[in-house]
Enzyme design. Sequence first.
Site, PDB file in Angstrom:
ATOM      1  N   ASP A   1      31.986  69.776   1.223  1.00  0.00           N
ATOM      2  CA  ASP A   1      31.824  70.385  -0.107  1.00  0.00           C
ATOM      3  C   ASP A   1      32.910  71.452  -0.291  1.00  0.00           C
ATOM      4  O   ASP A   1      33.089  72.326   0.562  1.00  0.00           O
ATOM      5  CB  ASP A   1      30.429  71.020  -0.209  1.00  0.00           C
ATOM      6  CG  ASP A   1      30.112  71.468  -1.627  1.00  0.00           C
ATOM      7  OD1 ASP A   1      29.183  70.898  -2.228  1.00  0.00           O
ATOM      8  OD2 ASP A   1      30.781  72.386  -2.121  1.00  0.00           O
ATOM      9  N   MET A   2      33.658  71.349  -1.394  1.00  0.00           N
ATOM     10  CA  MET A   2      34.732  72.317  -1.644  1.00  0.00           C
ATOM     11  C   MET A   2      34.127  73.689  -1.951  1.00  0.00           C
ATOM     12  O   MET A   2      33.040  73.779  -2.518  1.00  0.00           O
ATOM     13  CB  MET A   2      35.591  71.853  -2.824  1.00  0.00           C
ATOM     14  CG  MET A   2      36.222  70.476  -2.643  1.00  0.00           C
ATOM     15  SD  MET A   2      37.263  70.358  -1.170  1.00  0.00           S
ATOM     16  CE  MET A   2      38.613  71.423  -1.629  1.00  0.00           C
TER      17      MET A   2
ATOM     18  N   ASP B   1      33.025  67.629  -6.269  1.00  0.00           N
ATOM     19  CA  ASP B   1      33.632  68.342  -5.131  1.00  0.00           C
ATOM     20  C   ASP B   1      32.939  68.084  -3.800  1.00  0.00           C
ATOM     21  O   ASP B   1      33.112  68.837  -2.864  1.00  0.00           O
ATOM     22  CB  ASP B   1      33.699  69.853  -5.425  1.00  0.00           C
ATOM     23  CG  ASP B   1      32.403  70.568  -5.112  1.00  0.00           C
ATOM     24  OD1 ASP B   1      31.330  69.948  -5.248  1.00  0.00           O
ATOM     25  OD2 ASP B   1      32.469  71.750  -4.709  1.00  0.00           O
ATOM     26  N   GLU B   2      32.158  67.016  -3.718  1.00  0.00           N
ATOM     27  CA  GLU B   2      31.492  66.756  -2.439  1.00  0.00           C
ATOM     28  C   GLU B   2      31.454  65.263  -2.120  1.00  0.00           C
ATOM     29  O   GLU B   2      31.425  64.418  -3.015  1.00  0.00           O
ATOM     30  CB  GLU B   2      30.071  67.331  -2.412  1.00  0.00           C
ATOM     31  CG  GLU B   2      29.183  66.724  -3.444  1.00  0.00           C
ATOM     32  CD  GLU B   2      27.742  67.209  -3.389  1.00  0.00           C
ATOM     33  OE1 GLU B   2      27.188  67.400  -2.293  1.00  0.00           O
ATOM     34  OE2 GLU B   2      27.165  67.363  -4.471  1.00  0.00           O
TER      35      GLU B   2
HETATM   36  P1  TTP Z   1      29.256  73.421  -6.315  1.00  0.00           P
HETATM   37  O1  TTP Z   1      29.804  72.728  -5.113  1.00  0.00           O
HETATM   38  O2  TTP Z   1      27.786  73.474  -6.491  1.00  0.00           O
HETATM   39  O3  TTP Z   1      29.764  74.909  -6.363  1.00  0.00           O
HETATM   40  P2  TTP Z   1      31.169  75.506  -5.941  1.00  0.00           P
HETATM   41  O4  TTP Z   1      32.058  74.492  -5.334  1.00  0.00           O
HETATM   42  O5  TTP Z   1      31.746  76.213  -7.116  1.00  0.00           O
HETATM   43  O6  TTP Z   1      30.773  76.588  -4.886  1.00  0.00           O
HETATM   44  P3  TTP Z   1      30.281  76.360  -3.377  1.00  0.00           P
HETATM   45  O7  TTP Z   1      31.318  77.038  -2.532  1.00  0.00           O
HETATM   46  O8  TTP Z   1      28.971  77.053  -3.306  1.00  0.00           O
HETATM   47  O9  TTP Z   1      30.187  74.894  -3.139  1.00  0.00           O
HETATM   48  O10 TTP Z   1      29.848  72.753  -7.611  1.00  0.00           O
HETATM   49  C1  TTP Z   1      31.182  72.269  -7.671  1.00  0.00           C
HETATM   50  C2  TTP Z   1      31.786  72.546  -9.022  1.00  0.00           C
HETATM   51  O11 TTP Z   1      30.984  71.963 -10.027  1.00  0.00           O
HETATM   52  C3  TTP Z   1      31.845  74.009  -9.345  1.00  0.00           C
HETATM   53  O12 TTP Z   1      33.043  74.626  -8.924  1.00  0.00           O
HETATM   54  C4  TTP Z   1      31.698  74.051 -10.827  1.00  0.00           C
HETATM   55  C5  TTP Z   1      30.948  72.786 -11.185  1.00  0.00           C
HETATM   56  N1  TTP Z   1      29.545  73.088 -11.556  1.00  0.00           N
HETATM   57  C6  TTP Z   1      29.162  72.911 -12.877  1.00  0.00           C
HETATM   58  O13 TTP Z   1      29.942  72.477 -13.722  1.00  0.00           O
HETATM   59  N2  TTP Z   1      27.870  73.210 -13.212  1.00  0.00           N
HETATM   60  C7  TTP Z   1      26.966  73.696 -12.309  1.00  0.00           C
HETATM   61  O14 TTP Z   1      25.808  73.964 -12.658  1.00  0.00           O
HETATM   62  C8  TTP Z   1      27.389  73.863 -10.952  1.00  0.00           C
HETATM   63  C9  TTP Z   1      26.420  74.377  -9.923  1.00  0.00           C
HETATM   64  C10 TTP Z   1      28.686  73.546 -10.622  1.00  0.00           C
HETATM   65 MG    MG Z   2      31.339  73.227  -3.836  1.00  0.00          MG
END
Ligand code: TTP
Ligand code: MG
Length: 397
Positions: free
Chosen positions: A19-20, A112-113
């Site tokens: 996961d990014m 991102d995962e």
């Molecule tokens: P996530 O992997 O949930 O969050 P993240 O990568 O920003 O942070 P983390 O280090 O905790 O993994 O989500 C990936 C991307 O998806 C995030 O950068 C923005 C987008 N996103 C949305 O558009 N809506 C949302 O409700 C969430 C949680 C994320």
């Molecule tokens: Mg992420």
Amino acid sequence: MAKVTLESSIFQAVILHLDMDAFFASVEQADHPELQGLPVIIGQSLRGVVTTASYAARHYGVHSAMPIAQAKKLCPQAVFLPGRMNRYRQVSSHVMKIIMEHCPVVEQASIDEAYADITGTTRSLGTPTALAQRLKQTIKKSTGLTCSIGIAPNKFLAKIASAWHKPDGLTIIDPDTVPQFLDNLPLQKIPGVGQALLEELGHLGVKSIPDILTRPKDYWVQSLGKRGATLYERAQGIDHSPVIPESIPQSCSAEHTLDNDTLCRNELKHYLLLQAERVGSELRAMDKKGHTVTLKIKFSDFSTITRSKTMTKPTALTGEIYTIAYQLLLAQKLQQKVRLVGVAVSNFGADTLSLPLAVDSQRLRDEHLEQALDHIRGKFGNTSITRADTLSLRQNR
Ligand code: TTP
Ligand code: MG
């Protein structure tokens, strides 16, 4: 790194979840280095909510789904950006490509995962730990972004592991430590256990994962239905869901290099029929129909041409594919001998034109006939039933 003892074995699956970190915000920071280390908050509009925040912004209590106005109060010095979805998709594709280059079976789970099934790859790819470290380094070098990786015996534990040490984490849950890990895991860390289910469980007197296991499976099925059965499995660390690689073919093709180069259209025609049969049955097996039929010809000097025809109505019918490919062949001047001939169907889609009933019923009959042929071939082998035209070719191969 949490623990580094996991080795893949035949009996135990090894699943990697990547996961990014703060994905959208990190892309902005990579593209605009002056933002590195600063609190960066992504949100569409001032009246909207936070899409994501850099880890520097999270220190002030900012998190996803928080109203932007509140984020502004908590961290007024943050850089607020509206976000560039196209750019994030572009970086996402690049990251997914890197994961696919490193791991054999990959399932993209969101922008991102991704999950990768790396069971039994130690010999070819190195230990799971080494593989994860290589993956992290390549992504960092190629995009400037960090990610967090979890490795565990199944998907749900791998996902929990990847979130365990963020950002830039690598957490490994050894199969032997799963019961101990679950004993100390808060209930809401189990995917699917949200606030509502947490409260429901509270009413049933359940406060921890071990509490779930004090009652039999039947109790959970009766109380919560399918959710109960899943919950009971997860509480034991069980998740049989497979990593499903996304391989959506964009076209279907067959080609053949002739034993001897030829100018004889009749010979080429027979190959086209054989290939149309192959492509047609593959399309039908995938339940796909294509609008475009392409003929490929490679000449003696290795120069290659393709000629295509796009139809309003998509097809998976051998007869139709063959007829179009043959028309394309007839329309093509053969100035030198042909070395290879091939047929492809692409541009997949649904029927866009409804034909009069009489024509449709003929088509339906053809489809049923070809499905029946596919069924016989599936049961008794490819050569069990064939068009007279292609028989000699099959026998020569
Ligand atoms: P996530 O992997 O949930 O969050 P993240 O990568 O920003 O942070 P983390 O280090 O905790 O993994 O989500 C990936 C991307 O998806 C995030 O950068 C923005 C987008 N996103 C949305 O558009 N809506 C949302 O409700 C969430 C949680 C994320
Ligand atoms: Mg992420």
